[in-house]
Design a protein around this motif. Structure first.
Motif, PDB file in Angstrom:
ATOM      1  N   ASP A   1      29.623 -37.096 -50.699  1.00  0.00           N
ATOM      2  CA  ASP A   1      30.722 -37.077 -51.669  1.00  0.00           C
ATOM      3  C   ASP A   1      30.904 -38.418 -52.390  1.00  0.00           C
ATOM      4  OD1 ASP A   1      32.644 -35.882 -53.133  1.00  0.00           O
ATOM      5  OD2 ASP A   1      34.036 -35.514 -51.503  1.00  0.00           O
TER       6      ASP A   1
ATOM      7  N   ARG B   1      33.083 -27.825 -50.553  1.00  0.00           N
ATOM      8  CA  ARG B   1      32.831 -29.219 -50.949  1.00  0.00           C
ATOM      9  C   ARG B   1      31.484 -29.342 -51.656  1.00  0.00           C
ATOM     10  NH1 ARG B   1      34.415 -34.002 -46.677  1.00  0.00           N
ATOM     11  NH2 ARG B   1      34.780 -35.661 -48.200  1.00  0.00           N
TER      12      ARG B   1
ATOM     13  N   MET C   1      30.755 -30.576 -55.496  1.00  0.00           N
ATOM     14  CA  MET C   1      29.772 -31.608 -55.818  1.00  0.00           C
ATOM     15  C   MET C   1      28.722 -31.082 -56.790  1.00  0.00           C
ATOM     16  SD  MET C   1      29.111 -33.836 -52.344  1.00  0.00           S
ATOM     17  CE  MET C   1      28.771 -32.451 -51.260  1.00  0.00           C
TER      18      MET C   1
END
Length: 317
Positions: free
Chosen positions: A146, A221, A225
């Motif tokens: 991240d 997540r 991304m």
């Protein structure tokens, strides 16, 4: 080199391969991590009673993130940042995992940056089944990736804020590097989201409800991304085009200035060449003021031509 981690009634501990084979009872959970570069890697994987199709996939040279359920077991390929960067390979390192009841066999050709963190969680007794291990690994991988993805966007923001007539020359190389990195990351992060989603929905007994929630969180997540990387890729292409246009505009402006200077000096060169001929009949050739007269004439002509360029705003075109 293979590493074996066991969780049993005495807690979590690491065993040597021979000590693991000498165990009389099967532990509650065992994680076998195999270095694919070792000479005995294939033999270790084959002795783990892994299905032939899964064993071939574990030892494959080229992989992409995926999840394939085989009965009560599952083959999972994930990608994360490597422990050693800048070695010329893919920035995202592959780890292959075969998971079934109370056991995980993982194989890697290059070491993951998050491997030590996962081992620490294992030794702390927080990983007690295959679902815990894979979930922990997926969460560490996404948490490690991240900030790198966010840094790509921040670097591009900085370049875009500097776009203009005074944009640095090296900006095009930075944009190209950012775009190449974004494409390389997205190539694996997008299918990794699908792999985590499939595992979260897989009908296997060792993936518990809390594991499914954590896997879904890691998949979301990865989706975020992937969207950010796609935006970075498109913005990089636009920034590269704008920088190319600015570079072409600079070159055209410099060529224009050179052309103006050449046009100013063209008649002056003709005049001085004409008066410099060694022939009779050149007016005022023997006068004392002849040299300064020619200089004054050249200056007047240059100023007249320059004034015309300025009056017509030719330099601003």
């Amino acid at each position: 080199m293979s590493r074996i981690f066991v969780y049993d009634d005495e807690g979590a501990h690491e065993l040597h391969l021979d000590a693991y084979r000498a165990l009389q009872t099967r532990p509650a959970f065992v994680w076998i991590h195999v270095d694919a570069g070792a000479e005995d890697a294939r033999a270790v994987v084959e002795r783990c009673d892994v299905p032939d199709a899964a064993a071939s996939a574990l030892l494959a040279q080229e992989t992409r993130p995926r999840c394939l359920v085989m009965g009560e077991g599952a083959l999972i390929n994930l990608r994360g940042l490597g422990a050693a960067q800048g070695n010329g390979g893919d920035p995202l390192v592959s780890i292959r995992l075969w998971a079934d009841h109370a056991r995980v066999v993982s194989v890697g050709y290059r070491e993951l940056a998050i491997l030590d963190a996962v081992v620490a969680d294992m030794m702390a007794g927080r990983l007690r089944d295959p679902g815990d291990l894979i979930t922990d690994m997926a969460q560490h991988i996404t948490a490690e990736l991240d900030p790198d993805v966010a840094d790509l966007g921040d670097d591009l923001d900085e370049i875009e804020s500097d776009l203009g007539d005074h944009a640095p020359i090296h900006a095009r190389r930075r944009v190209s590097r950012i775009r190449a990195t974004a494409i390389s990351y997205r190539r694996f992060i997008a299918p990794q989201r699908q792999a985590l989603d499939l595992l979260a929905m897989a009908d296997v007994p060792w993936v518990h409800p809390d594991d499914r929630l954590h896997l879904q969180e890691a998949a979301d997540r990865c989706a975020r991304m992937a969207e950010e990387l796609e935006a970075v890729r498109e913005r990089s292409a636009l920034a590269h085009e704008e920088l190319t246009d600015l570079r072409a505009e600079r070159i055209n402006r410099q060529a224009l200035i050179i052309s103006v200077v050449a046009l100013v000096f063209l008649p002056l060169t003709f005049l001085t060449g004409l008066l410099g001929m060694n022939v009779e009949g050149i007016p005022f050739a023997h006068e004392r003021w002849a040299f300064w007269g020619v200089v004054a004439t050249c200056v007047a002509m240059a100023m007249g031509i320059g004034g015309w360029f300025m009056a017509t705003q030719w330099l601003r075109r």
